[in-house]
Design an enzyme around this catalytic site. Sequence first.
Site, PDB file in Angstrom:
ATOM      1  N   HIS A  66       0.831  -1.209   0.000  1.00 51.43           N
ATOM      2  CA  HIS A  66       0.000   0.000   0.000  1.00 51.43           C
ATOM      3  C   HIS A  66       0.864   1.258   0.000  1.00 51.43           C
ATOM      4  CE1 HIS A  66      -2.228   3.138   2.365  1.00 51.43           C
ATOM      5  NE2 HIS A  66      -3.149   2.859   1.460  1.00 51.43           N
ATOM      6  N   GLU A  69       2.188   1.807  -3.447  1.00 49.70           N
ATOM      7  CA  GLU A  69       1.137   2.378  -4.313  1.00 49.70           C
ATOM      8  C   GLU A  69       1.082   3.897  -4.172  1.00 49.70           C
ATOM      9  OE1 GLU A  69      -3.151   3.711  -3.742  1.00 49.70           O
ATOM     10  OE2 GLU A  69      -2.993   1.626  -3.067  1.00 49.70           O
TER      11      GLU A  69
END
Length: 433
Positions: A66, A69
């Site tokens: 995450h 990202e």
Amino acid sequence: MNKKHYATINETLFEEVLPNGLKVYLLPKKGFHKTYGLFSTNYGSIDNHFGYSGEGLSQVPDGIAHFLEHKLFEKEEGDVFQKFGEQGASANAFTSFTRTSYLFSTTNQVKKNLMTLIDFVQDPYFTPETVNKEKGIIGQEIQMYQDDPNWRQFFGILNNMYPKHPLHIDIAGTIASIDAITADDLYHCYETFYHPSNMTLFVVGDIDPEEVMDWIKTNQASKTFSEIKTIERVFPEETAKEIIPFSRLQMPVTRTKAVLGLRGFQADLPETPAEQLLFRTALNLLLQLLLGNTSQNYLELYQAGIIDDTFGFEFSFDRTFHFADFATDTHTPDVFVEKIQAILLNFEDDPEVNEANLALLKKKMLGKYFQSLNSLEYIANQFTQDLFGDLTLFDLPEVIQQVSLEQVKEAGRQFIQADHFSSFYLEPIVKED
């Protein structure tokens, strides 16, 4: 470029695997104004212990997929979101347990936006300064989710069912785990999982597939990538004995939020991707037969006040895990868990599970599926999530149609086991006198 026509839905999918391993899928949709592009890597929050086959393994901090990202949008020359905006497109990204996806939608300048999507994902830029800056931003996001009762409820039951598996860890990680992330960690994960051979590019809209494929091939041919290696991912082995039967947590909620979980084990799954897609479909049909909002069981539970409009359930199926969860807000959590568990365990004798109900439910499922295909966003987001070997999202109608009542029951026999249940309560805070 391979071309496959799906007669049932009157769609034609073009696909090709490029020399660098990138899997490209193109779906022309005449008459649609928007075009969606989605660039996805087979890498999510559960992939924290890995290496190349025959080489050493490494373990990285939780939440790194995450975090990566977030960081990919930030470049030395500025934020990629702004560039998409200037080109008339909107962009987004999301990280799940098993995937990280980057996407754009636009009504014009398709080539420019598609090249921007590919180029920014394939050009990482991390520095210690920018990484440390991001920790505060993601820390706030983690805290926001920690204050969300529904989020805590979901991860509460995951922690019960998967006490060792990284599935129980918040996708964003913890404050402590993200604090340990370094720029070197990000590059290490990027170089492992963002190789084209581990990625899928999907484009849907009013496009010329030959032209779009040429754009993509030219783009990829101009870049140099490392050799293709096989990624090895390590997950802890668990048995039903390690499932935590029950746990609870107090939060500022008005009523108890109860959830019953039912865990499956990979060893019990059918072997081939086609059989697994059939299994997933059959089990979804069984759960709808037993507890869908038109079933007799649902009506009786609702009329008795055991469940209300907050009731819902889902069967989740992905690589390395599959489980079902059933949740509601209720004043009688023990009764709720007892009733749902009894319905599931006695499914073979349930009068709802019959040929007539199954036929109606299959028609309903097909109707929802066909309606969903009117949304390019749905197609783009679902496609890479629904790859079962050579089967794709577009094979689903035939799978639904072929499911028999006996296959539905067999899926239930494989999945529903008395020692695979767990429950979790999120209870109102009790004030001390």
